[in-house]
Design a protein around this motif. Structure first.
Motif, PDB file in Angstrom:
ATOM      1  N   ARG A   1       8.502   5.566  11.183  1.00  0.00           N
ATOM      2  CA  ARG A   1       8.394   6.781  11.441  1.00  0.00           C
ATOM      3  C   ARG A   1       7.066   7.504  11.257  1.00  0.00           C
ATOM      4  NH1 ARG A   1      12.263   8.752   9.258  1.00  0.00           N
ATOM      5  NH2 ARG A   1      11.208   9.852   7.688  1.00  0.00           N
ATOM      6  N   ASP A   2       6.428   7.624   9.902  1.00  0.00           N
ATOM      7  CA  ASP A   2       5.331   8.072   9.415  1.00  0.00           C
ATOM      8  C   ASP A   2       3.582   7.382   9.554  1.00  0.00           C
ATOM      9  OD1 ASP A   2       6.375   9.956   8.552  1.00  0.00           O
ATOM     10  OD2 ASP A   2       6.581  10.091   6.885  1.00  0.00           O
ATOM     11  N   GLU A   3       3.994   5.583  10.251  1.00  0.00           N
ATOM     12  CA  GLU A   3       2.849   4.819  10.752  1.00  0.00           C
ATOM     13  C   GLU A   3       2.921   4.576   9.922  1.00  0.00           C
ATOM     14  OE1 GLU A   3       1.291   6.842  14.013  1.00  0.00           O
ATOM     15  OE2 GLU A   3       3.374   6.634  15.566  1.00  0.00           O
ATOM     16  N   ILE A   4       3.068   4.236   8.744  1.00  0.00           N
ATOM     17  CA  ILE A   4       3.007   3.578   7.281  1.00  0.00           C
ATOM     18  C   ILE A   4       2.637   2.405   7.492  1.00  0.00           C
ATOM     19  CG2 ILE A   4       2.573   3.302   5.233  1.00  0.00           C
ATOM     20  CD1 ILE A   4       3.973   6.045   5.333  1.00  0.00           C
ATOM     21  N   ALA A   5       3.821   1.858   8.064  1.00  0.00           N
ATOM     22  CA  ALA A   5       3.509   0.038   8.024  1.00  0.00           C
ATOM     23  C   ALA A   5       4.444  -0.381   9.535  1.00  0.00           C
ATOM     24  CB  ALA A   5       4.116  -0.681   6.648  1.00  0.00           C
ATOM     25  N   ARG A   6       4.791  -1.411   9.367  1.00  0.00           N
ATOM     26  CA  ARG A   6       5.511  -2.545  10.436  1.00  0.00           C
ATOM     27  C   ARG A   6       7.344  -3.592   9.899  1.00  0.00           C
ATOM     28  NH1 ARG A   6       2.551  -5.682  14.088  1.00  0.00           N
ATOM     29  NH2 ARG A   6       1.472  -6.328  12.494  1.00  0.00           N
ATOM     30  N   PRO A   7       7.974  -2.263   9.136  1.00  0.00           N
ATOM     31  CA  PRO A   7       9.026  -3.001   8.578  1.00  0.00           C
ATOM     32  C   PRO A   7       9.212  -4.355   9.268  1.00  0.00           C
ATOM     33  CG  PRO A   7       9.684  -0.558   8.683  1.00  0.00           C
ATOM     34  CD  PRO A   7       8.064  -1.170   9.299  1.00  0.00           C
ATOM     35  N   ILE A   8      10.198  -4.884   8.715  1.00  0.00           N
ATOM     36  CA  ILE A   8      11.025  -6.070   9.207  1.00  0.00           C
ATOM     37  C   ILE A   8      12.446  -6.126   8.204  1.00  0.00           C
ATOM     38  CG2 ILE A   8      11.038  -8.824   9.412  1.00  0.00           C
ATOM     39  CD1 ILE A   8       8.298  -8.956   9.510  1.00  0.00           C
TER      40      ILE A   8
ATOM     41  N   MET B   1     -11.229  20.461  -6.179  1.00  0.00           N
ATOM     42  CA  MET B   1     -10.125  20.010  -5.413  1.00  0.00           C
ATOM     43  C   MET B   1     -10.047  18.667  -5.638  1.00  0.00           C
ATOM     44  SD  MET B   1      -7.360  20.896  -1.920  1.00  0.00           S
ATOM     45  CE  MET B   1      -7.315  22.805  -1.702  1.00  0.00           C
ATOM     46  N   ARG B   2      -8.745  18.221  -6.145  1.00  0.00           N
ATOM     47  CA  ARG B   2      -9.060  17.128  -6.142  1.00  0.00           C
ATOM     48  C   ARG B   2      -7.659  16.402  -5.615  1.00  0.00           C
ATOM     49  NH1 ARG B   2      -8.460  14.750 -12.403  1.00  0.00           N
ATOM     50  NH2 ARG B   2      -9.280  12.990 -11.599  1.00  0.00           N
ATOM     51  N   THR B   3      -7.799  14.931  -4.922  1.00  0.00           N
ATOM     52  CA  THR B   3      -6.808  14.467  -3.665  1.00  0.00           C
ATOM     53  C   THR B   3      -6.732  13.679  -4.781  1.00  0.00           C
ATOM     54  OG1 THR B   3      -8.677  14.388  -2.439  1.00  0.00           O
ATOM     55  CG2 THR B   3      -7.166  12.799  -1.998  1.00  0.00           C
ATOM     56  N   ASP B   4      -4.847  13.736  -3.998  1.00  0.00           N
ATOM     57  CA  ASP B   4      -3.869  12.313  -5.057  1.00  0.00           C
ATOM     58  C   ASP B   4      -3.960  11.702  -4.013  1.00  0.00           C
ATOM     59  OD1 ASP B   4      -1.625  11.872  -5.533  1.00  0.00           O
ATOM     60  OD2 ASP B   4      -0.470  12.727  -4.651  1.00  0.00           O
ATOM     61  N   PRO B   5      -4.870  10.231  -5.180  1.00  0.00           N
ATOM     62  CA  PRO B   5      -4.583   9.104  -5.225  1.00  0.00           C
ATOM     63  C   PRO B   5      -2.941   8.360  -3.961  1.00  0.00           C
ATOM     64  CG  PRO B   5      -4.340   9.464  -7.184  1.00  0.00           C
ATOM     65  CD  PRO B   5      -4.455  10.479  -6.958  1.00  0.00           C
ATOM     66  N   PHE B   6      -1.969   8.774  -4.712  1.00  0.00           N
ATOM     67  CA  PHE B   6      -1.399   7.790  -3.379  1.00  0.00           C
ATOM     68  C   PHE B   6      -1.539   8.863  -1.682  1.00  0.00           C
ATOM     69  CE2 PHE B   6       3.673   8.322  -1.663  1.00  0.00           C
ATOM     70  CZ  PHE B   6       3.408   6.437  -1.789  1.00  0.00           C
ATOM     71  N   ASP B   7      -2.295  10.005  -1.834  1.00  0.00           N
ATOM     72  CA  ASP B   7      -2.915  10.415  -0.535  1.00  0.00           C
ATOM     73  C   ASP B   7      -3.242   9.977  -0.175  1.00  0.00           C
ATOM     74  OD1 ASP B   7      -0.289  12.995  -0.672  1.00  0.00           O
ATOM     75  OD2 ASP B   7      -1.909  14.117  -0.928  1.00  0.00           O
ATOM     76  N   ALA B   8      -4.422   9.314  -0.258  1.00  0.00           N
ATOM     77  CA  ALA B   8      -5.616   8.142  -0.328  1.00  0.00           C
ATOM     78  C   ALA B   8      -5.017   6.653   0.108  1.00  0.00           C
ATOM     79  CB  ALA B   8      -6.393   8.576  -1.245  1.00  0.00           C
ATOM     80  N   LEU B   9      -4.181   6.540  -0.431  1.00  0.00           N
ATOM     81  CA  LEU B   9      -3.455   5.192  -0.908  1.00  0.00           C
ATOM     82  C   LEU B   9      -2.443   5.088   1.167  1.00  0.00           C
ATOM     83  CD1 LEU B   9      -2.402   2.405  -1.376  1.00  0.00           C
ATOM     84  CD2 LEU B   9      -1.035   2.907  -2.048  1.00  0.00           C
ATOM     85  N   ILE B  10      -1.834   6.312   1.239  1.00  0.00           N
ATOM     86  CA  ILE B  10      -1.126   6.622   2.187  1.00  0.00           C
ATOM     87  C   ILE B  10      -1.927   6.226   3.276  1.00  0.00           C
ATOM     88  CG2 ILE B  10       0.523   7.685   3.908  1.00  0.00           C
ATOM     89  CD1 ILE B  10       1.533   6.303   1.471  1.00  0.00           C
TER      90      ILE B  10
ATOM     91  N   ARG C   1      -5.248   5.167   3.913  1.00  0.00           N
ATOM     92  CA  ARG C   1      -5.586   3.846   4.312  1.00  0.00           C
ATOM     93  C   ARG C   1      -4.327   2.818   4.885  1.00  0.00           C
ATOM     94  NH1 ARG C   1      -7.917  -0.679  -0.654  1.00  0.00           N
ATOM     95  NH2 ARG C   1      -8.627  -1.697   1.206  1.00  0.00           N
ATOM     96  N   ALA C   2      -3.353   2.921   4.740  1.00  0.00           N
ATOM     97  CA  ALA C   2      -2.174   2.201   5.592  1.00  0.00           C
ATOM     98  C   ALA C   2      -1.746   2.737   6.386  1.00  0.00           C
ATOM     99  CB  ALA C   2      -1.225   2.552   4.244  1.00  0.00           C
ATOM    100  N   LYS C   3      -2.225   4.203   7.312  1.00  0.00           N
ATOM    101  CA  LYS C   3      -2.122   3.999   8.471  1.00  0.00           C
ATOM    102  C   LYS C   3      -3.348   4.217   9.133  1.00  0.00           C
ATOM    103  CE  LYS C   3       0.821   8.536   7.666  1.00  0.00           C
ATOM    104  NZ  LYS C   3       0.936  10.017   7.553  1.00  0.00           N
ATOM    105  N   GLN C   4      -4.038   3.667   8.707  1.00  0.00           N
ATOM    106  CA  GLN C   4      -4.727   3.155   9.681  1.00  0.00           C
ATOM    107  C   GLN C   4      -5.094   2.017  10.207  1.00  0.00           C
ATOM    108  OE1 GLN C   4      -8.808   3.482   6.927  1.00  0.00           O
ATOM    109  NE2 GLN C   4      -8.927   5.023   6.879  1.00  0.00           N
TER     110      GLN C   4
END
Length: 92
Positions: free
Chosen positions: A39-46, A1-10, A12-15
């Motif tokens: 909400r998804d804890e991906i980034a801290r927007p300003i 099964m292949r992993t979506d590169p976008f999911d991997a990016l998200i 990583r950002a959540k870490q």
């Protein structure tokens, strides 16, 4: 099964969610993106712009922006930092 590169990016950002300055913050699309990032804890927007105008746009679009920082360049002691963050974002 292949992993979506976008999911991997998200994942990583959540870490380590980083701050991201979002100009054009009166646009409902920007507001919705900022709310999702927080909400998804991906980034801290300003959100960058007039606090009153951004708050009004969020109310009109029924988007909850509570917990999201708003930096008004015209009233900020951090105007140089905001300008630098926007310039960095533009440069990529």
């Amino acid at each position: 099964m292949r992993t979506d590169p976008f999911d991997a990016l998200i994942a990583r950002a959540k870490q380590r969610p980083l701050r991201i300055a979002l100009p054009e913050a009166e646009d409902w699309r920007t507001l919705a993106a900022a709310a999702k990032l927080l909400r998804d804890e991906i980034a801290r927007p300003i959100l960058v712009g007039s606090k009153d105008a951004i708050s009004a746009a969020a109310r009109e679009a029924s988007i909850d922006i509570s917990g999201i920082a708003i930096e008004d360049p015209s009233a900020s002691a951090h105007v140089a930092l905001v300008a630098h963050a926007i310039a960095d974002a533009i440069r990529g």
